[in-house]
Scaffold this motif. Structure first.
Motif, PDB file in Angstrom:
ATOM      1  N   LEU A  45      58.024  22.422  59.302  1.00 27.14           N
ATOM      2  CA  LEU A  45      57.192  22.019  60.435  1.00 27.14           C
ATOM      3  C   LEU A  45      57.185  20.497  60.600  1.00 27.14           C
ATOM      4  O   LEU A  45      57.151  19.988  61.723  1.00 27.14           O
ATOM      5  CB  LEU A  45      55.771  22.542  60.244  1.00 27.14           C
ATOM      6  CG  LEU A  45      55.576  24.043  60.469  1.00 27.14           C
ATOM      7  CD1 LEU A  45      54.154  24.464  60.103  1.00 27.14           C
ATOM      8  CD2 LEU A  45      55.876  24.423  61.919  1.00 27.14           C
ATOM      9  N   TYR A  48      60.381  19.643  62.241  1.00 29.38           N
ATOM     10  CA  TYR A  48      60.261  20.099  63.627  1.00 29.38           C
ATOM     11  C   TYR A  48      59.447  19.100  64.437  1.00 29.38           C
ATOM     12  O   TYR A  48      59.813  18.707  65.554  1.00 29.38           O
ATOM     13  CB  TYR A  48      59.616  21.484  63.613  1.00 29.38           C
ATOM     14  CG  TYR A  48      59.451  22.168  64.935  1.00 29.38           C
ATOM     15  CD1 TYR A  48      60.158  21.794  66.063  1.00 29.38           C
ATOM     16  CD2 TYR A  48      58.558  23.241  65.049  1.00 29.38           C
ATOM     17  CE1 TYR A  48      59.991  22.460  67.265  1.00 29.38           C
ATOM     18  CE2 TYR A  48      58.393  23.908  66.245  1.00 29.38           C
ATOM     19  CZ  TYR A  48      59.102  23.508  67.354  1.00 29.38           C
ATOM     20  OH  TYR A  48      58.936  24.169  68.536  1.00 29.38           O
ATOM     21  N   GLN A  49      58.324  18.644  63.879  1.00 34.39           N
ATOM     22  CA  GLN A  49      57.454  17.701  64.578  1.00 34.39           C
ATOM     23  C   GLN A  49      58.180  16.392  64.879  1.00 34.39           C
ATOM     24  O   GLN A  49      57.959  15.781  65.923  1.00 34.39           O
ATOM     25  CB  GLN A  49      56.209  17.412  63.746  1.00 34.39           C
ATOM     26  CG  GLN A  49      55.263  16.397  64.393  1.00 34.39           C
ATOM     27  CD  GLN A  49      54.197  15.912  63.454  1.00 34.39           C
ATOM     28  OE1 GLN A  49      54.178  16.291  62.289  1.00 34.39           O
ATOM     29  NE2 GLN A  49      53.305  15.079  63.935  1.00 34.39           N
ATOM     30  N   ASP A  82      49.082  25.936  68.572  1.00 32.18           N
ATOM     31  CA  ASP A  82      50.284  25.471  67.888  1.00 32.18           C
ATOM     32  C   ASP A  82      50.425  23.964  68.021  1.00 32.18           C
ATOM     33  O   ASP A  82      50.875  23.288  67.092  1.00 32.18           O
ATOM     34  CB  ASP A  82      51.517  26.171  68.467  1.00 32.18           C
ATOM     35  CG  ASP A  82      52.800  25.707  67.819  1.00 32.18           C
ATOM     36  OD1 ASP A  82      52.995  25.985  66.627  1.00 32.18           O
ATOM     37  OD2 ASP A  82      53.605  25.047  68.501  1.00 32.18           O
ATOM     38  N   VAL A  85      48.672  21.992  65.351  1.00 31.98           N
ATOM     39  CA  VAL A  85      49.364  21.891  64.064  1.00 31.98           C
ATOM     40  C   VAL A  85      50.255  20.651  64.044  1.00 31.98           C
ATOM     41  O   VAL A  85      50.332  19.942  63.034  1.00 31.98           O
ATOM     42  CB  VAL A  85      50.193  23.156  63.796  1.00 31.98           C
ATOM     43  CG1 VAL A  85      51.043  22.998  62.535  1.00 31.98           C
ATOM     44  CG2 VAL A  85      49.284  24.372  63.667  1.00 31.98           C
ATOM     45  N   HIS A  89      47.112  17.333  62.773  1.00 33.61           N
ATOM     46  CA  HIS A  89      47.044  17.680  61.349  1.00 33.61           C
ATOM     47  C   HIS A  89      46.586  16.531  60.475  1.00 33.61           C
ATOM     48  O   HIS A  89      46.133  16.746  59.351  1.00 33.61           O
ATOM     49  CB  HIS A  89      48.409  18.185  60.864  1.00 33.61           C
ATOM     50  CG  HIS A  89      49.499  17.175  60.982  1.00 33.61           C
ATOM     51  ND1 HIS A  89      49.738  16.220  60.025  1.00 33.61           N
ATOM     52  CD2 HIS A  89      50.418  16.962  61.960  1.00 33.61           C
ATOM     53  CE1 HIS A  89      50.762  15.467  60.382  1.00 33.61           C
ATOM     54  NE2 HIS A  89      51.190  15.893  61.559  1.00 33.61           N
ATOM     55  N   GLY A 117      50.258  31.137  55.621  1.00 34.04           N
ATOM     56  CA  GLY A 117      49.793  30.297  56.719  1.00 34.04           C
ATOM     57  C   GLY A 117      48.630  29.416  56.322  1.00 34.04           C
ATOM     58  O   GLY A 117      48.578  28.235  56.676  1.00 34.04           O
ATOM     59  N   ARG A 192      58.994  24.976  76.495  1.00 37.58           N
ATOM     60  CA  ARG A 192      58.276  25.772  75.508  1.00 37.58           C
ATOM     61  C   ARG A 192      58.747  27.220  75.506  1.00 37.58           C
ATOM     62  O   ARG A 192      59.379  27.701  76.443  1.00 37.58           O
ATOM     63  CB  ARG A 192      56.776  25.743  75.793  1.00 37.58           C
ATOM     64  CG  ARG A 192      56.391  26.316  77.163  1.00 37.58           C
ATOM     65  CD  ARG A 192      54.895  26.343  77.342  1.00 37.58           C
ATOM     66  NE  ARG A 192      54.497  26.846  78.646  1.00 37.58           N
ATOM     67  CZ  ARG A 192      53.268  27.215  78.987  1.00 37.58           C
ATOM     68  NH1 ARG A 192      52.303  27.129  78.100  1.00 37.58           N
ATOM     69  NH2 ARG A 192      52.987  27.662  80.186  1.00 37.58           N
ATOM     70  N   SER A 195      54.812  33.320  73.793  1.00 38.71           N
ATOM     71  CA  SER A 195      54.766  34.618  73.139  1.00 38.71           C
ATOM     72  C   SER A 195      54.212  35.676  74.087  1.00 38.71           C
ATOM     73  O   SER A 195      53.724  35.367  75.176  1.00 38.71           O
ATOM     74  CB  SER A 195      53.889  34.554  71.881  1.00 38.71           C
ATOM     75  OG  SER A 195      52.525  34.474  72.241  1.00 38.71           O
ATOM     76  N   LEU A 201      50.479  32.356  73.664  1.00 39.88           N
ATOM     77  CA  LEU A 201      50.688  31.328  72.646  1.00 39.88           C
ATOM     78  C   LEU A 201      52.029  30.644  72.859  1.00 39.88           C
ATOM     79  O   LEU A 201      53.071  31.293  72.942  1.00 39.88           O
ATOM     80  CB  LEU A 201      50.638  31.947  71.251  1.00 39.88           C
ATOM     81  CG  LEU A 201      50.725  30.980  70.073  1.00 39.88           C
ATOM     82  CD1 LEU A 201      49.525  30.043  70.058  1.00 39.88           C
ATOM     83  CD2 LEU A 201      50.824  31.746  68.772  1.00 39.88           C
ATOM     84  N   SER A 202      51.994  29.319  72.952  1.00 36.19           N
ATOM     85  CA  SER A 202      53.184  28.562  73.332  1.00 36.19           C
ATOM     86  C   SER A 202      53.648  27.657  72.201  1.00 36.19           C
ATOM     87  O   SER A 202      52.829  27.080  71.470  1.00 36.19           O
ATOM     88  CB  SER A 202      52.901  27.712  74.577  1.00 36.19           C
ATOM     89  OG  SER A 202      52.553  28.538  75.674  1.00 36.19           O
ATOM     90  N   PHE A 203      54.956  27.532  72.082  1.00 40.37           N
ATOM     91  CA  PHE A 203      55.571  26.686  71.070  1.00 40.37           C
ATOM     92  C   PHE A 203      56.500  25.693  71.761  1.00 40.37           C
ATOM     93  O   PHE A 203      57.400  26.104  72.505  1.00 40.37           O
ATOM     94  CB  PHE A 203      56.379  27.527  70.081  1.00 40.37           C
ATOM     95  CG  PHE A 203      55.581  28.590  69.391  1.00 40.37           C
ATOM     96  CD1 PHE A 203      54.970  28.346  68.175  1.00 40.37           C
ATOM     97  CD2 PHE A 203      55.415  29.847  69.969  1.00 40.37           C
ATOM     98  CE1 PHE A 203      54.222  29.333  67.541  1.00 40.37           C
ATOM     99  CE2 PHE A 203      54.681  30.832  69.346  1.00 40.37           C
ATOM    100  CZ  PHE A 203      54.079  30.570  68.129  1.00 40.37           C
TER     101      PHE A 203
END
Length: 266
Positions: A45, A48-49, A82, A85, A89, A117, A192, A195, A201-203
Motif C-alpha cells: 500500500l 501504491y500510495q 479507501d 488509508v 494514515h 486488515g 478509479r 466495486s 467503494l472506489s479505489f
C-alpha cells in the motif's frame, strides 16, 4: 432513544475484527501469519500510495484543530474510505473495530482476513479500537472516551449499510457526547475502480490524481432531540456532497489548487 439505536447501528459491521484459535500453538501461528501478511500488505500500500498525486484544500482546518488540541471526528463518505488509508494514515486517527456477533461468523474464515486488515491499518499508523473482546455497547462507549481523551477519529456517516450518501445522526450524537467537532472531507479521484458493493467503494488507480477538500469544523448543537439530530445530519450530508463536488472541480475544472503534494507527516 432513537439516536442511541442509530449510534449502535452506525457501528455495526464497520470495521475489522478477529477471532483467535483456542489452541495455543494454532493461536501463535495465527498471529505470526497474519502479522507477516499485514506487513507485506502495508508495504504494498505504501508503494501504491507513492504513485498517487494528491491535491489538498483546507488543510489549515486540521492544523488549527491540532494546535488548539480540539477533539474532532473526521467524516468521509463510505465510498472513499479507501482514500483515507492513503491520505490520512499519518494523522493517528482512531477507527472503531468490531465483528458480527453470530455463530456463523465465529465458524467462518472471514475473521482471518479481517485480522490482516486490522494489523495492516495499525502498521499504516491508524489507532484501531478493537471492540470484539467485549460487548458492543461497551466498545462504543470506549470509542467515545478515546475521542474525549484527545484522539481524533475517522467515521463514515453513511455506514455501515447505507443508504449511500445519506448521513445518519449517529456521528452527530457521538460528537456531542465526545465534546468534539466534525470535520467533513470531500474526495475525488481522476481515475478509479468502483466495486459492486452498496457503497460504490472506489479505489484510485495507480498514477491517478486524488483531491481532498477539508471543510470547516462543524460543532454539534446542544439540542439532542431526534429532530435536531436529523437536521444536523442532513446539513452534514449536504456539506459532504458540496466538498466532493469541489474535489472534482479541482481535478477537472479550472479552479486553482491550494496544495499539490504527496502527503507527508506534519
Amino acid at each position: 432513544m432513537e439516536a442511541k439505536k442509530s449510534l449502535v447501528n452506525f457501528f455495526e459491521g464497520i470495521c475489522i475484527g478477529c477471532m483467535l484459535p483456542a489452541h495455543p500453538v494454532k493461536r501463535t501461528l495465527y498471529r505470526a501469519v497474519t502479522s507477516l501478511l499485514s506487513t507485506f500488505a502495508a508495504l504494498l500500500l505504501s508503494i501504491y500510495q507513492s504513485t498517487l498525486e494528491f491535491h489538498v484544500e483546507g488543510e489549515n482546518h486540521l492544523r488549527i484543530l491540532r494546535t488548539l488540541q480540539k477533539n474532532h471526528i473526521v467524516a468521509i463518505w463510505h465510498t472513499f474510505v479507501d482514500a483515507a488509508v492513503f491520505c490520512l494514515h499519518h494523522r493517528n486517527l482512531c477507527i472503531y473495530s468490531d465483528h458480527p456477533r453470530t455463530q456463523e461468523y465465529e465458524n467462518s474464515s472471514v475473521h482471518f482476513f479481517r485480522e490482516i486488515g486490522l494489523k495492516t491499518l495499525k502498521a499504516l499508523g491508524f489507532d484501531v479500537l478493537d471492540a470484539s473482546l467485549g460487548k458492543q455497547s461497551a466498545g462504543i462507549i470506549n470509542f467515545i472516551k478515546k475521542i474525549q481523551s484527545g484522539t481524533p477519529a475517522l467515521v463514515a456517516p453513511d455506514g455501515p449499510h447505507g443508504p449511500i450518501y445519506e448521513a445518519k445522526p449517529g456521528v452527530i450524537y457521538m460528537a456531542a457526547k465526545a465534546n468534539s467537532c466534525v470535520v467533513p472531507i470531500g474526495v475525488g479521484f481522476s481515475r478509479r475502480i468502483v466495486s459492486s458493493n452498496w457503497d460504490d467503494l472506489s479505489f484510485p488507480l495507480p498514477f491517478s490524481r486524488v483531491a481532498l477538500v477539508v471543510g470547516e469544523p462543524i460543532e454539534p448543537s446542544d439540542d439532542m432531540s431526534e429532530a435536531s439530530l436529523a437536521r444536523q445530519a442532513k446539513a452534514l450530508e449536504e456539506t459532504l456532497d458540496r466538498l466532493c463536488f469541489r474535489a472534482n472541480e479541482i481535478l477537472y475544472g479550472n479552479h486553482p489548487k491550494e496544495t499539490t503534494l504527496p502527503i507527508t507527516n506534519t
